[in-house]
Structure formats: structure tokens, C-alpha cells
Motif scaffolding. Structure first.
Motif, mmCIF file in Angstrom:
data_model
loop_
_atom_site.group_PDB
_atom_site.id
_atom_site.type_symbol
_atom_site.label_atom_id
_atom_site.label_comp_id
_atom_site.label_asym_id
_atom_site.label_seq_id
_atom_site.Cartn_x
_atom_site.Cartn_y
_atom_site.Cartn_z
ATOM 1 N N LEU A 1 0.841 -1.188 0.000
ATOM 2 C CA LEU A 1 0.000 0.000 0.000
ATOM 3 C C LEU A 1 0.880 1.243 0.000
ATOM 4 O O LEU A 1 1.854 1.322 0.755
ATOM 5 N N VAL A 2 0.531 2.214 -0.836
ATOM 6 C CA VAL A 2 1.260 3.480 -0.906
ATOM 7 C C VAL A 2 0.346 4.588 -0.406
ATOM 8 O O VAL A 2 -0.769 4.766 -0.918
ATOM 9 N N SER B 1 -2.441 0.615 -4.366
ATOM 10 C CA SER B 1 -2.379 -0.666 -3.670
ATOM 11 C C SER B 1 -2.019 -1.712 -4.710
ATOM 12 O O SER B 1 -2.735 -1.891 -5.700
ATOM 13 N N LEU B 2 -0.879 -2.381 -4.488
ATOM 14 C CA LEU B 2 -0.343 -3.294 -5.494
ATOM 15 C C LEU B 2 -0.250 -4.705 -4.947
ATOM 16 O O LEU B 2 -0.043 -4.899 -3.749
ATOM 17 N N PRO B 3 -0.356 -5.723 -5.812
ATOM 18 C CA PRO B 3 -0.233 -7.104 -5.349
ATOM 19 C C PRO B 3 1.195 -7.414 -4.922
ATOM 20 O O PRO B 3 2.153 -6.974 -5.554
ATOM 21 N N ALA B 4 1.313 -8.153 -3.841
ATOM 22 C CA ALA B 4 2.627 -8.587 -3.355
ATOM 23 C C ALA B 4 2.529 -10.073 -3.022
ATOM 24 O O ALA B 4 1.796 -10.811 -3.683
ATOM 25 N N GLY B 5 3.243 -10.537 -1.990
ATOM 26 C CA GLY B 5 3.233 -11.945 -1.641
ATOM 27 C C GLY B 5 2.789 -12.180 -0.214
ATOM 28 O O GLY B 5 2.458 -11.237 0.519
ATOM 29 N N THR C 1 9.837 -14.765 -1.667
ATOM 30 C CA THR C 1 10.024 -13.817 -2.754
ATOM 31 C C THR C 1 10.145 -12.403 -2.191
ATOM 32 O O THR C 1 9.821 -12.154 -1.028
ATOM 33 N N VAL C 2 10.598 -11.492 -3.048
ATOM 34 C CA VAL C 2 10.535 -10.059 -2.784
ATOM 35 C C VAL C 2 9.765 -9.417 -3.933
ATOM 36 O O VAL C 2 10.065 -9.672 -5.107
ATOM 37 N N THR C 3 8.772 -8.606 -3.603
ATOM 38 C CA THR C 3 8.066 -7.834 -4.617
ATOM 39 C C THR C 3 8.795 -6.508 -4.800
ATOM 40 O O THR C 3 9.020 -5.774 -3.831
ATOM 41 N N VAL C 4 9.176 -6.219 -6.048
ATOM 42 C CA VAL C 4 9.914 -4.997 -6.379
ATOM 43 C C VAL C 4 8.980 -4.082 -7.162
ATOM 44 O O VAL C 4 8.420 -4.479 -8.179
ATOM 45 N N GLU D 1 2.479 9.484 -8.450
ATOM 46 C CA GLU D 1 1.113 8.982 -8.539
ATOM 47 C C GLU D 1 1.017 7.630 -9.235
ATOM 48 O O GLU D 1 -0.065 7.044 -9.283
ATOM 49 N N ARG D 2 2.117 7.142 -9.795
ATOM 50 C CA ARG D 2 2.065 5.901 -10.565
ATOM 51 C C ARG D 2 3.148 4.930 -10.094
ATOM 52 O O ARG D 2 4.334 5.301 -10.001
ATOM 53 N N PHE D 3 2.729 3.690 -9.828
ATOM 54 C CA PHE D 3 3.630 2.656 -9.325
ATOM 55 C C PHE D 3 3.348 1.362 -10.071
ATOM 56 O O PHE D 3 2.204 1.074 -10.436
ATOM 57 N N ALA D 4 4.409 0.587 -10.304
ATOM 58 C CA ALA D 4 4.249 -0.657 -11.056
ATOM 59 C C ALA D 4 5.150 -1.738 -10.481
ATOM 60 O O ALA D 4 6.316 -1.477 -10.141
ATOM 61 N N VAL D 5 4.618 -2.956 -10.352
ATOM 62 C CA VAL D 5 5.434 -4.113 -9.975
ATOM 63 C C VAL D 5 6.333 -4.445 -11.160
ATOM 64 O O VAL D 5 5.847 -4.695 -12.269
ATOM 65 N N VAL D 6 7.653 -4.440 -10.942
ATOM 66 C CA VAL D 6 8.597 -4.689 -12.034
ATOM 67 C C VAL D 6 9.331 -6.022 -11.879
ATOM 68 O O VAL D 6 9.954 -6.485 -12.830
ATOM 69 N N GLN D 7 9.245 -6.641 -10.703
ATOM 70 C CA GLN D 7 9.917 -7.925 -10.529
ATOM 71 C C GLN D 7 9.357 -8.642 -9.309
ATOM 72 O O GLN D 7 9.054 -8.012 -8.290
#
Length: 339
Positions: free
Chosen positions: A229-230, A241-245, A269-272, A279-285
């Protein structure tokens, strides 16, 4: 084509290799640092000026030189240690001792303990607030914060929180702390040592790890429902709010790469996540690590990622699995071009 158009065209082409290079960079495992011994661990923290990594481990803190990734010393007699808060401008570090209900004051140059400060019950997360040069020890069982002067150790406030504190960050005269069992962030004014706001994080829940982007005033919360969550640290607004593990415990942010991390101990795992803009965030790895690697730290100088982990015996019914003695280590990951 006029001169201005040529300049703009050249500038636009010059940005392409930078963006492409960033998109191609990924984290990969490089090596491990054996720690050994018995007992568990909690937070890791990096002090970039002195190139040191502090690793909590049972009743001591293992100190690693991040230039060599080698153990160079330890802070002894820290029963139930949770975290370390360095104050490099004072030459001091502060260690939360959960089983002793106190904080050790340590000389960073010698790693010798020079004093103790009594806290509430089970101090867990710990934070040095540089503007007022105060230390915040977050008492997990006491559901409070013990605040004391970094120089001298005099307690100046005990702040009730009304919930179980997890990790915290400071920014702009305020301290932010996750209240894991209340699904909210408590906001403390450093000038008055009072809780001035409570920000709900619903529908996300059980936030543990917290990291911060000071420049853009963004808080990164690792949540128990496998989300990152940001929040806007100026007003508590949910930005993303982005998916993680599963099994998130810790979070970190590297201002040099604009990457945020959460360690998913159950998944291994690590969510990167990349901050494309405030204002913009993206899961990159989704970086494979090791099951049990639930806490992490990032070195903003080398951009290396450090995670503590160990091996465990098979779990017996109704009991937690026991750690295999001598198996604790720190896993090291580096940012490299994708293959």
C-alpha cells in the motif's frame, strides 16, 4: 528544423537508453554471508555513511561491512533484539531489546554498549528522529512509544498508541507508525509527542513493514493481505495498492533507483515496485529468495538488497518449525542487466 527543435529531438533520444537500461535492470542473487549460531532474527538496517549492515540475531547484533560483505564485529548482550537505529552524526546507535524492556546505547566506532534506557514492555521497532535528535522505541506489548533524547538517554515522553505498533518512519516533524491490529497508521507530532491523526488502511490490513520516499512524501506499507500500500505522508491519502506476496514483514525504499521492496517470507520472494511518478507505481519484478526470508534492507550506495534467512526442521502438528542451528545467513542480491 530550427535550433530549438534540434535540441528537443536530441534530448528525447538521449532519454531512450536511460529508460531502456532501467527497464532491463533486475535483481539477481549473487552470494550469501554465513551468520550461524542459534536463535531467530528481526530487522536489518543499513548505515550507508559507514558502510555497515546491522543484523539482529537472538541476543546480539551482527555487524557487516557492506563493501566486503564480511562480518566485522558484533554488539553483544542484546536479549530479544529487534532493531537498530543508527545516529551517525552522534556516533551512536540504539538497539531495542525486547526481552529486557530496554534500549542499549552503543558507540558505533567501538560497538561497545555505554548505557541503557528503560522502555515499556517489549520494545520492538526503533527509530532515530534527526530533527529533534530523539529516539522512538515502539513497545509491542505495551502498545506505546518511549521517546528519549539521543544524547544522554533522558526519557521525554511515553505516548499511548491504543494498538500494537510495528515499523515506523519520520518525515516533516511527524512520525508514522503502523498499528498492525488496528489496520491504521498513527501519526505523531514530534514537537508535542502526541498522536494527531489515525489513517485507516482499509481494505488492506495488518501492515507491518514501512518505508518512505522523503522527496515525494510517499509511505510504503507491507500488508498482511499480500498487498503493498502506498500512502501520501502529508494527508494519509491512498495513492496505490499493489499485489505482493504472503508473509510480508519488512519494506524498504531506494531513492537512487526509485524502487520499493517488500519481503514475502511465506512465499520466499521479494516484490519490487518502481515509482514511475509520485502517482504511478508498477510491480517490475517478483524476485525469488528463500522461504523464511521475511526481513530485508537495501543499501542506497551500492543498491544491494540484503535478506536474513535460515533453514527449518519439518513442522510438528500445532507447533512452529524449529530452526536448524547454524543455518542462519544473509542473502545478497545485486541490481544487474537482464540476460
Amino acid at each position: 528544423m530550427n535550433a530549438l527543435s534540434r535540441v528537443l529531438l536530441i534530448a528525447s533520444f538521449s532519454l531512450v537508453p536511460m529508460a531502456a537500461a532501467h527497464a532491463a535492470d533486475v535483481y539477481r542473487f549473487t552470494h550469501e554471508i554465513p551468520i550461524g549460531g542459534e536463535g531467530g532474527w528481526d530487522y536489518l538496517s543499513v548505515e550507508p555513511a559507514s558502510h555497515r549492515l546491522f543484523v539482529s540475531h537472538a541476543s546480539r547484533v551482527v555487524v557487516i561491512d557492506t563493501r566486503k560483505d564480511a562480518i566485522v564485529g558484533e554488539i553483544a548482550d542484546t536479549p530479544g533484539v529487534h532493531g537498530v537505529a543508527p545516529a551517525p552524526e552522534l556516533g551512536l546507535g540504539f538497539v531495542s531489546n525486547g526481552r529486557a524492556d530496554n534500549v542499549s546505547i552503543v558507540e558505533l566506532a567501538t560497538l561497545k554498549t555505554v548505557g541503557h534506557v528503560a522502555t515499556g514492555k517489549n520494545p520492538d521497532a526503533i527509530l532515530y528522529e534527526p530533527e529533534r535528535r530523539e529516539v522512538y522505541a515502539f513497545n509491542g506489548h505495551g502498545q506505546s512509544v518511549t521517546v528519549f533524547a539521543a544524547a544522554g538517554g533522558k526519557v521525554v515522553a511515553t505516548i499511548p498508541l491504543g494498538g500494537k505498533p510495528e515499523f515506523a518512519q519520520a518525515d516533516g516533524g511527524r512520525v508514522f507508525v503502523n498499528l498492525e491490529d488496528k489496520n491504521e497508521v498513527a501519526v505523531i507530532a514530534t514537537a508535542t509527542h502526541a498522536v494527531i491523526a489515525r489513517w485507516p488502511i482499509a481494505p488492506d490490513e495488518e501492515a507491518s513493514g514501512m518505508a518512505i520516499d522523503h522527496e515525494h512524501h510517499r509511505l510504503f506499507l507491507g500488508c498482511g493481505n499480500a498487498r503493498l500500500l502506498v500512502l501520501d505522508s502529508t494527508d494519509g491519502r491512498v495513492v496505490a495498492s499493489l499485489p505482493a506476496g504472503a508473509g510480508i514483514d519488512a519494506a524498504a525504499f531506494d531513492p537512487g533507483t526509485q524502487l520499493a521492496f517488500v519481503s514475502n517470507g511465506h512465499d520466499g520472494t521479494v516484490t519490487v515496485v518502481h515509482e514511475d511518478s509520485p502517482e504511478r507505481f508498477a510491480v517490475v519484478q517478483t524476485l525469488p529468495t528463500q522461504r523464511s526470508a521475511r526481513t530485508l534492507a537495501v543499501d542506497p550506495v551500492s543498491h544491494k538488497l540484503y535478506l536474513a534467512a535460515a533453514l527449518f526442521h519439518p513442522a510438528e502438528a500445532g507447533r512452529r518449525p524449529a530452526m536448524i542451528a547454524g543455518s542462519m545467513k544473509v542473502l545478497v542480491y545485486s541490481l544487474v542487466p537482464a540476460r
